[in-house]
Design a protein around this motif. Sequence first.
Motif, PDB file in Angstrom:
ATOM      1  N   THR A   5       1.103  -1.401   0.023  1.00 10.55           N
ATOM      2  CA  THR A   5       0.168   0.047  -0.087  1.00 10.55           C
ATOM      3  C   THR A   5       0.646   1.218   0.056  1.00 10.55           C
ATOM      4  OG1 THR A   5      -1.459  -1.290   0.922  1.00 10.55           O
ATOM      5  CG2 THR A   5      -1.864   1.330   1.341  1.00 10.55           C
ATOM      6  N   ASP A 134      -6.830   0.697  -6.116  1.00 12.14           N
ATOM      7  CA  ASP A 134      -5.427  -0.159  -5.535  1.00 12.14           C
ATOM      8  C   ASP A 134      -4.280   0.541  -6.755  1.00 12.14           C
ATOM      9  OD1 ASP A 134      -7.189  -1.491  -4.282  1.00 12.14           O
ATOM     10  OD2 ASP A 134      -7.264  -3.117  -5.628  1.00 12.14           O
ATOM     11  N   THR A 196      -4.962  -7.336  -8.314  1.00 10.26           N
ATOM     12  CA  THR A 196      -4.691  -6.725  -7.522  1.00 10.26           C
ATOM     13  C   THR A 196      -3.748  -7.291  -6.470  1.00 10.26           C
ATOM     14  OG1 THR A 196      -6.714  -8.108  -5.680  1.00 10.26           O
ATOM     15  CG2 THR A 196      -7.474  -5.486  -7.036  1.00 10.26           C
ATOM     16  N   PRO A 369      -9.242  -2.325   1.619  1.00 12.91           N
ATOM     17  CA  PRO A 369      -9.243  -2.807   0.751  1.00 12.91           C
ATOM     18  C   PRO A 369      -9.627  -3.741   0.261  1.00 12.91           C
ATOM     19  CG  PRO A 369      -6.869  -1.538   0.813  1.00 12.91           C
ATOM     20  CD  PRO A 369      -7.933  -1.294   1.992  1.00 12.91           C
TER      21      PRO A 369
END
Length: 451
Positions: A5, A134, A196, A369
């Motif tokens: 992230t 994302d 992702t 997320p």
Amino acid sequence: MINTTEVIAKSKFNRFHSMLLFWCTFIIAFDGYDLVLYGSVVPFLIEEWSLSSVQAGAIGSYGYIGVMIGAITFGILADRIGRKNVILLCIILFSLFTALCGFAPNPEAFSIYRFIAGLGLGGIMPNIIALMTDYSPKTSRSTLVSIVLCGYSVGGMMAPTLSIFLIPMFGWEVIFWIAGIPLLLLPIMYKQIPETPNFLIARGQNEQLSNILTKVSPSFSYQKHDQFEKKTITESGSSVGQLFKNNRGLSTSMIWVAFFMSLLMIYGLNTWLPKLMFEAGYALDSSLTFLIILNFGAIVGTLIIGRLADKWGAKKLLIPMYVIGGICIILLGFRSNLAVLYLLVAIAGACTIGSQNIVNAYVSQYYPPRIRSTALGVSSGVGRIGAIVAPTFGGILLAASLPIQMNFLAFAIPGIIAAIALSFVQEKYAYYKQEEKKNSQDTPLDKAAGS
């Protein structure tokens, strides 16, 4: 321990982001095209199949029932089997069966094809938004998502524009055949669209993820002993149930109300605006022009609001925008100078479709997320109930032969209700703030231990 992230959030916009932005926008453009084209051809279907306004509205609603089911089903499914797989499946569904609508011999077959296409149309939006979120740098998330969502309005403009030029020459069927174009590009999309990060980490596909992160941030380097940080799961229950946990209940409910009212207003206008303007005394070609301007206004509004949302926050902008949109729709019921009407339609597009696009971006950043696709999918699914109601609702209004001003008032009131609902949404739920604070204070070793 590598925090994916943080790597993505600190990255700078580059070639990878451009590629992802292009494909996401391209897909959403055809999503918008397929959804809006029914409103562009409905006057021709009414004439060819001798449909009443209520029957035509019901056919439009069948497609939106599929959209609702698809949004909820594929939104939840993507958090389990991966967003890339679901996106490609949804493209096949909506492209193939929308194209088949052009071969439908009767209203019954048309309705079945429209319903199946709706499944894919509903599933594509939440997953594309989640995927773009994302991989977006933190400083431009709302902007990039808003650009992607402009694709919906580009598609919304394509449908009436092509209808004006192609239907007189080739018939209404050709407008549906064009929807099959994405099928030809599936192999390229399969190769270039990434999965992702959380899904790749869960599947242990570290090498594939490291290759993607190198493209996201060229300064990133991966060594064999490095490990990707897994997200701590601290909440129990189904992913849908988690939308209501940790002080999220009121906000989630109000988001759903806003989605319902917003999509009732938007799909009511996209389905019936040409017919309403035709009833108000404008030529059919001129009435289709209003639909083009509505979606052009949405593009401009989305880009402006998206940019400002990154600076000031989405909620501060969305509430007044919905109110302004409702006022403009009311004013459309009063015949005036054509230039003034065009301006009102453009502002209405910016404040309704444009605001809905930013609500999607807002929700994509509001939830963690791991439940992002679920949150977007269920919110969109609940909103699609409004989209289901809209065509039939508009058909009933027209069949009742009410004054034209009452018809526009009926589609303006939901915008006011959406603004009120959003005013009750918390800026960001308390739990998420605590998690962000905790993560910023923990060392990588602490985070690994927590995982």
